[in-house]
Design a protein around this motif. Structure first.
Motif, PDB file in Angstrom:
ATOM      1  N   VAL A 120       0.844  -1.201   0.000  1.00  0.00           N
ATOM      2  CA  VAL A 120       0.000   0.000   0.000  1.00  0.00           C
ATOM      3  C   VAL A 120       0.876   1.247   0.000  1.00  0.00           C
ATOM      4  N   ARG A 121       1.891   1.266   0.848  1.00  0.00           N
ATOM      5  CA  ARG A 121       2.782   2.427   0.934  1.00  0.00           C
ATOM      6  C   ARG A 121       3.455   2.706  -0.403  1.00  0.00           C
ATOM      7  N   ARG A 122       3.981   1.671  -1.031  1.00  0.00           N
ATOM      8  CA  ARG A 122       4.670   1.849  -2.309  1.00  0.00           C
ATOM      9  C   ARG A 122       3.719   2.328  -3.400  1.00  0.00           C
ATOM     10  N   CYS A 123       2.508   1.804  -3.415  1.00  0.00           N
ATOM     11  CA  CYS A 123       1.545   2.212  -4.438  1.00  0.00           C
ATOM     12  C   CYS A 123       1.084   3.651  -4.227  1.00  0.00           C
ATOM     13  N   ALA A 124       0.890   4.045  -2.977  1.00  0.00           N
ATOM     14  CA  ALA A 124       0.519   5.433  -2.688  1.00  0.00           C
ATOM     15  C   ALA A 124       1.664   6.364  -3.070  1.00  0.00           C
ATOM     16  N   GLU A 125       2.879   5.974  -2.722  1.00  0.00           N
ATOM     17  CA  GLU A 125       4.061   6.775  -3.047  1.00  0.00           C
ATOM     18  C   GLU A 125       4.230   6.920  -4.563  1.00  0.00           C
ATOM     19  N   ALA A 126       3.832   5.907  -5.315  1.00  0.00           N
ATOM     20  CA  ALA A 126       3.932   5.943  -6.780  1.00  0.00           C
ATOM     21  C   ALA A 126       2.820   6.780  -7.406  1.00  0.00           C
ATOM     22  N   GLY A 127       1.869   7.249  -6.593  1.00  0.00           N
ATOM     23  CA  GLY A 127       0.819   8.126  -7.091  1.00  0.00           C
ATOM     24  C   GLY A 127      -0.443   7.436  -7.562  1.00  0.00           C
ATOM     25  N   HIS A 128      -0.588   6.143  -7.284  1.00  0.00           N
ATOM     26  CA  HIS A 128      -1.828   5.454  -7.662  1.00  0.00           C
ATOM     27  C   HIS A 128      -2.973   5.971  -6.789  1.00  0.00           C
ATOM     28  N   PRO A 129      -4.114   6.315  -7.381  1.00  0.00           N
ATOM     29  CA  PRO A 129      -5.222   6.842  -6.574  1.00  0.00           C
ATOM     30  C   PRO A 129      -5.904   5.790  -5.704  1.00  0.00           C
ATOM     31  N   ARG A 130      -5.955   4.545  -6.181  1.00  0.00           N
ATOM     32  CA  ARG A 130      -6.617   3.470  -5.439  1.00  0.00           C
ATOM     33  C   ARG A 130      -5.816   2.189  -5.588  1.00  0.00           C
ATOM     34  N   MET A 131      -6.067   1.265  -4.659  1.00  0.00           N
ATOM     35  CA  MET A 131      -5.548  -0.087  -4.789  1.00  0.00           C
ATOM     36  C   MET A 131      -6.748  -1.015  -4.782  1.00  0.00           C
ATOM     37  N   LEU A 132      -6.754  -1.943  -5.724  1.00  0.00           N
ATOM     38  CA  LEU A 132      -7.828  -2.922  -5.826  1.00  0.00           C
ATOM     39  C   LEU A 132      -7.245  -4.319  -5.698  1.00  0.00           C
ATOM     40  N   LEU A 133      -8.091  -5.268  -5.350  1.00  0.00           N
ATOM     41  CA  LEU A 133      -7.677  -6.664  -5.254  1.00  0.00           C
ATOM     42  C   LEU A 133      -8.899  -7.541  -5.407  1.00  0.00           C
ATOM     43  N   TRP A 134      -8.660  -8.788  -5.729  1.00  0.00           N
ATOM     44  CA  TRP A 134      -9.728  -9.779  -5.854  1.00  0.00           C
ATOM     45  C   TRP A 134      -9.519 -10.840  -4.782  1.00  0.00           C
ATOM     46  N   VAL A 135     -10.612 -11.267  -4.158  1.00  0.00           N
ATOM     47  CA  VAL A 135     -10.557 -12.287  -3.114  1.00  0.00           C
ATOM     48  C   VAL A 135     -11.737 -13.235  -3.315  1.00  0.00           C
ATOM     49  N   LEU A 136     -11.523 -14.504  -3.015  1.00  0.00           N
ATOM     50  CA  LEU A 136     -12.626 -15.459  -3.133  1.00  0.00           C
ATOM     51  C   LEU A 136     -13.760 -15.042  -2.205  1.00  0.00           C
ATOM     52  N   LYS A 137     -14.942 -15.057  -2.731  1.00  0.00           N
ATOM     53  CA  LYS A 137     -16.124 -14.614  -1.981  1.00  0.00           C
ATOM     54  C   LYS A 137     -16.262 -15.374  -0.660  1.00  0.00           C
ATOM     55  N   GLY A 138     -15.975 -16.652  -0.679  1.00  0.00           N
ATOM     56  CA  GLY A 138     -16.132 -17.468   0.519  1.00  0.00           C
ATOM     57  C   GLY A 138     -14.945 -17.446   1.466  1.00  0.00           C
ATOM     58  N   ASN A 139     -13.908 -16.710   1.147  1.00  0.00           N
ATOM     59  CA  ASN A 139     -12.714 -16.672   1.984  1.00  0.00           C
ATOM     60  C   ASN A 139     -12.888 -15.612   3.075  1.00  0.00           C
ATOM     61  N   VAL A 140     -13.628 -15.973   4.096  1.00  0.00           N
ATOM     62  CA  VAL A 140     -13.990 -15.051   5.169  1.00  0.00           C
ATOM     63  C   VAL A 140     -12.751 -14.527   5.891  1.00  0.00           C
ATOM     64  N   ARG A 141     -11.785 -15.379   6.142  1.00  0.00           N
ATOM     65  CA  ARG A 141     -10.561 -14.955   6.840  1.00  0.00           C
ATOM     66  C   ARG A 141      -9.847 -13.855   6.061  1.00  0.00           C
ATOM     67  N   ALA A 142      -9.666 -14.047   4.760  1.00  0.00           N
ATOM     68  CA  ALA A 142      -8.980 -13.045   3.939  1.00  0.00           C
ATOM     69  C   ALA A 142      -9.804 -11.764   3.843  1.00  0.00           C
ATOM     70  N   ARG A 143     -11.087 -11.897   3.712  1.00  0.00           N
ATOM     71  CA  ARG A 143     -11.935 -10.704   3.611  1.00  0.00           C
ATOM     72  C   ARG A 143     -11.836  -9.860   4.884  1.00  0.00           C
ATOM     73  N   ARG A 144     -11.840 -10.498   6.041  1.00  0.00           N
ATOM     74  CA  ARG A 144     -11.668  -9.763   7.306  1.00  0.00           C
ATOM     75  C   ARG A 144     -10.289  -9.102   7.354  1.00  0.00           C
ATOM     76  N   PHE A 145      -9.263  -9.803   6.886  1.00  0.00           N
ATOM     77  CA  PHE A 145      -7.901  -9.258   6.847  1.00  0.00           C
ATOM     78  C   PHE A 145      -7.865  -7.963   6.042  1.00  0.00           C
ATOM     79  N   TYR A 146      -8.454  -7.984   4.845  1.00  0.00           N
ATOM     80  CA  TYR A 146      -8.452  -6.790   3.993  1.00  0.00           C
ATOM     81  C   TYR A 146      -9.312  -5.673   4.585  1.00  0.00           C
ATOM     82  N   GLU A 147     -10.435  -6.028   5.167  1.00  0.00           N
ATOM     83  CA  GLU A 147     -11.301  -5.017   5.771  1.00  0.00           C
ATOM     84  C   GLU A 147     -10.611  -4.323   6.942  1.00  0.00           C
ATOM     85  N   ARG A 148      -9.875  -5.071   7.748  1.00  0.00           N
ATOM     86  CA  ARG A 148      -9.123  -4.466   8.853  1.00  0.00           C
ATOM     87  C   ARG A 148      -8.037  -3.529   8.334  1.00  0.00           C
ATOM     88  N   ALA A 149      -7.589  -3.745   7.096  1.00  0.00           N
ATOM     89  CA  ALA A 149      -6.546  -2.904   6.490  1.00  0.00           C
ATOM     90  C   ALA A 149      -7.136  -1.734   5.707  1.00  0.00           C
TER      91      ALA A 149
END
Length: 167
Positions: free
Chosen positions: A110-139
């Protein structure tokens, strides 16, 4: 990440898939994943002349065992790269889950992408991967309502897109 890390990154990625996606993808598909083939793919991508991705590794100690890997670059909208950034992958060796390795890798991406001037960061996660979804939401990421099917061994596995503003 160095070229020499590709083998360990493949071990982490394949192990991560098998641990995180159990019951979310066909077991035969997960069992068929090959560390050697994945390492070859990483080496080819890592040495490609048109490489745009940034690969990061986490080490237990400087020069020590690689415990995690993240990869980011321009967001891919089909074949078009946009001004946004995309987290292509992030995996932590299962024995290091919950130790902060994933958080550190994501924060650095995230830091490197913000520093590079990207306005947003996107990612794809499996819909049923609750653990990963919580991880990204906390971030600070949130699902934006976009879904896309991913096929694993002939079985559709839905993915959801997450986004986070960087600027």
């Amino acid at each position: 990440m160095t070229l020499a890390d590709c083998g360990r990154v493949a071990e982490i990625r394949v192990g991560g898939w098998r641990a995180a996606y159990r019951a979310l993808m066909p077991q035969t598909y997960l069992d068929g994943l090959s560390v050697a083939a994945d390492a070859d793919r990483h080496r080819a991508r890592f040495t490609a002349a048109d490489r745009v991705a940034v690969d990061l590794v986490a080490e237990r100690e400087p020069g020590g065992e690689v415990t995690g890997w993240a990869c980011h670059g321009p967001y891919r909208d089909g074949e078009v790269r946009t001004a946004d950034a995309e987290l292509y992958a992030i995996y932590v060796a299962p024995e290091h889950y919950g130790t902060g390795v994933g958080r550190a890798l994501l924060a650095e991406s995230v830091r490197r992408c913000a520093e590079a001037g990207h306005p947003r960061m996107l990612l794809w996660v499996l819909k049923g991967n609750v653990r990963a979804r919580r991880f990204y939401e906390r971030a600070g990421f949130s699902a934006d309502g976009t879904e896309e099917p991913f096929e694993a061994g002939g079985v559709p596995v839905p993915e959801v897109r997450y986004t986070r503003e960087l600027t």
